[in-house]
Design an enzyme around this catalytic site. Structure first.
Site, PDB file in Angstrom:
ATOM      1  N   VAL A  12     -21.597 -10.841  -9.450  1.00 20.49           N
ATOM      2  CA  VAL A  12     -21.293 -12.263  -9.303  1.00 20.49           C
ATOM      3  C   VAL A  12     -20.533 -12.804 -10.514  1.00 20.49           C
ATOM      4  O   VAL A  12     -19.510 -13.489 -10.370  1.00 20.49           O
ATOM      5  CB  VAL A  12     -22.597 -13.071  -9.076  1.00 20.49           C
ATOM      6  N   ASP A  31     -21.768 -10.466 -21.813  1.00 25.84           N
ATOM      7  CA  ASP A  31     -22.831  -9.619 -21.258  1.00 25.84           C
ATOM      8  C   ASP A  31     -23.535  -8.899 -22.399  1.00 25.84           C
ATOM      9  O   ASP A  31     -22.913  -8.572 -23.404  1.00 25.84           O
ATOM     10  CB  ASP A  31     -22.252  -8.604 -20.258  1.00 25.84           C
ATOM     11  N   ALA A 253     -27.402  -4.581  15.299  1.00 21.81           N
ATOM     12  CA  ALA A 253     -28.680  -3.872  15.190  1.00 21.81           C
ATOM     13  C   ALA A 253     -28.451  -2.547  14.473  1.00 21.81           C
ATOM     14  O   ALA A 253     -27.354  -2.004  14.475  1.00 21.81           O
ATOM     15  CB  ALA A 253     -29.249  -3.636  16.579  1.00 21.81           C
ATOM     16  N   CYS A 261     -29.851  -8.217  -2.565  1.00 16.10           N
ATOM     17  CA  CYS A 261     -30.272  -9.613  -2.400  1.00 16.10           C
ATOM     18  C   CYS A 261     -31.215  -9.897  -1.238  1.00 16.10           C
ATOM     19  O   CYS A 261     -32.270 -10.485  -1.459  1.00 16.10           O
ATOM     20  CB  CYS A 261     -29.043 -10.498  -2.353  1.00 16.10           C
TER      21      CYS A 261
END
Ligand code: NAD
Ligand code: UGA
Length: 446
Positions: A12, A31, A253, A261
């Site tokens: 993200v 980071d 399916a 997530c």
């Protein structure tokens, strides 16, 4: 041109930072992972995401996108600080907020000018208020700041397109003016922008992911019924999807939902609801149906080939979905675990996720292509619906296999065509007549 800092350069954070840079802003990504930042500085993306590497390089070369491990360097010029750190599952299914805490403290300790802190991580309802308390505790008392919630809805594998063409932008804050300033960053995307309060914004994210997972579990339950009663769930989903109130998406399916997530977010919402006195039975059923999908497919395989002990099973696709090398909560991991616990040997092929998979499942035999994987296999299970799997030479695949058994965990093949080629084919929720017996396999193999 605005000055933006992004804390956390994962799926993200890196997509957010790079897209904001591409929209003309000055962006710096922070980071704590030194190896990741070193790679990014060298123009290498630490994971597979279509189109991202080129976009990162282009924006880095133009000077609009920079990387650092230093909070002071990351924050010193920023007007907006986006937080996009991971919020993994804790022991009880709750969201673990230690990285959020670290990020909030890290920002607070170095900020020396007013800031809008925008949270993009998926966090439990109330976290925005808690973050504000943390910042207040560590920051200089005279420096103003506001926390805005801005949940992210992008999908891996389609991340850039989703970021740049979102269905909506959700912003939550007690400070409307701050939310409107964040909204300005997104104006050129021409998406609907909804401004609400912090807690509602945080809930919109969980409710959206849980609803999508719910749709998939619903169609998987319908699939099980179809299978017993001789209907084809793929056609059922098409028929349902024409209804505008239902729509066609998230009705495939198969082996069920995985990834970084849906599993953690449904669990976290269930946990949040339970500890606040609710009885989230639907969320629990949604998770239970998902777990069952992997077990059902093993049962289907057993019904066809008999004992799995000593059998060689080929796994077609390892990533939790196509167009990513992300293996977090990939259904392949559970399927392979169930197979090996019954004594099966595993061969596997995935176009991009094998390097990551090797670190998680070292005992699997990784193959250079699907044909090498098919060679000597007693059955294949299609786990990830990579496009290229639809175009395999199935005659060659059949010739290479010891037994032509194909369990299609993603319903990517045409049952009739494969039947005509001599495969014993089973999809998910695609009704067939009568129970299969081992002699049927022997007949087809001879
Ligand atoms: P990720 O694990 O890919 O990336 C998180 C990054 O944050 C890592 O690089 C990590 O080193 C870094 N980090 C951790 N603590 C830090 C700190 N204190 N300071 C600086 N960096 C720090 O995670 P992700 O998949 O990008 O997810 C991030 C958040 O976004 C999660 O809450 C997730 O639920 C949410 N989300 C993810 C997606 C997705 O498709 N992956 C989509 C929407 C929302
Ligand atoms: C999902 C959501 O779609 C994003 O909106 C959200 O931002 C993101 O989670 C997040 O919060 O991280 P993602 O996990 O990247 O995105 O992948 P999806 O394409 O949604 O697929 C999730 C899982 O559901 C995959 O395992 C996929 O195979 C499965 N799935 C999806 C089905 O089994 N059937 C379907 O019809 C659709």
């Amino acid at each position: 041109m605005r000055k933006i800092s992004v804390i956390g350069a994962g799926y993200v954070g890196l997509v957010t930072g790079t897209c904001f840079a591409d929209l003309g802003n000055q962006v710096i990504c922070v980071d704590i992972d030194e190896e990741k930042i070193a790679k990014l500085k060298a123009g290498t993306i630490p994971f597979y995401e279509p189109g991202l590497e080129e976009m990162v390089r282009r924006n880095a070369q133009s000077g609009r996108l920079r990387f650092t491990t230093s909070y002071p360097e990351g924050i010193k010029e920023a007007e907006f600080v986006f937080i996009a750190v991971n919020t993994p599952s804790g022991a009880e299914g709750e969201a673990d907020l230690k990285y959020i805490r670290m990020a909030a403290e890290g920002i607070a300790k170095v900020m020396d000018h007013p800031l809008i802190i925008v949270n993009k991580s998926t966090v439990p309802i109330g976290t925005g208020d808690w973050m504000a308390e943390i910042v207040e505790e560590y920051a200089h008392p005279e420096i103003e700041f506001t926390v805005v919630s801005n949940p992210e809805f992008l999908r891996e594998g389609a991340a850039i397109g989703d970021f740049l063409n979102p269905d909506r932008i959700v912003l939550g804050s007690t400070n409307r003016e701050a939310a409107e300033q964040v909204a300005q960053l997104y104006l050129s995307l021409r998406a609907p922008i909804m401004i609400t309060d912090l807690r509602t914004a945080e809930m919109i994210k969980y409710a959206s992911n849980a609803y999508l997972a719910n749709r998939i579990s619903f169609i998987n339950e319908i699939a099980s019924i179809c299978e017993k009663l001789g209907a084809d769930v793929k056609e059922v989903a098409i028929g349902m999807g024409y209804d505008k109130r239902i729509g066609p998406d998230y009705l495939d399916a198969g082996l069920g939902w995985g990834g970084s997530c849906f599993p953690k977010d449904v669990k976290a919402l269930e946990h949040m609801a339970s500890i606040h006195g609710c009885h989230p039975q639907l969320l629990r059923a949604v998770m239970e149906i998902n777990r069952d999908q992997r077990r059902l497919i093993i049962q289907t395989l057993r019904e066809i080939v008999g004992t799995l002990h000593g059998k060689t099973i080929g796994i077609l696709g390892l990533a939790f979905k196509p167009n990513t090398d992300d293996m977090r909560e990939a259904p392949s991991i559970e399927v392979i675990h169930l197979l090996t616990s019954e004594g099966a040997r595993i061969k596997a092929y995935d176009p991009v996720a094998m390097e990551v998979a090797k670190g998680i499942m070292p005992d699997v035999t990784y193959c250079s292509d699907p044909y090498q994987m098919a060679e000597g296999s007693d059955a294949l299970i299609a786990v990830t619906e990579w496009n290229e799997f639809q175009h395999l030479d199935m005659v060659r695949v059949k010739e290479l296999m010891r037994q032509p058994v194909l369990i299609d965990g993603r319903n990517i093949y045409d049952p009739q065509k494969l039947g005509e080629l001599g495969f014993i084919y089973r999809g998910v929720g695609r009704g067939y007549e009568g129970p299969t017996v081992i002699s049927e396999v022997k007949k087809a193999a001879s």
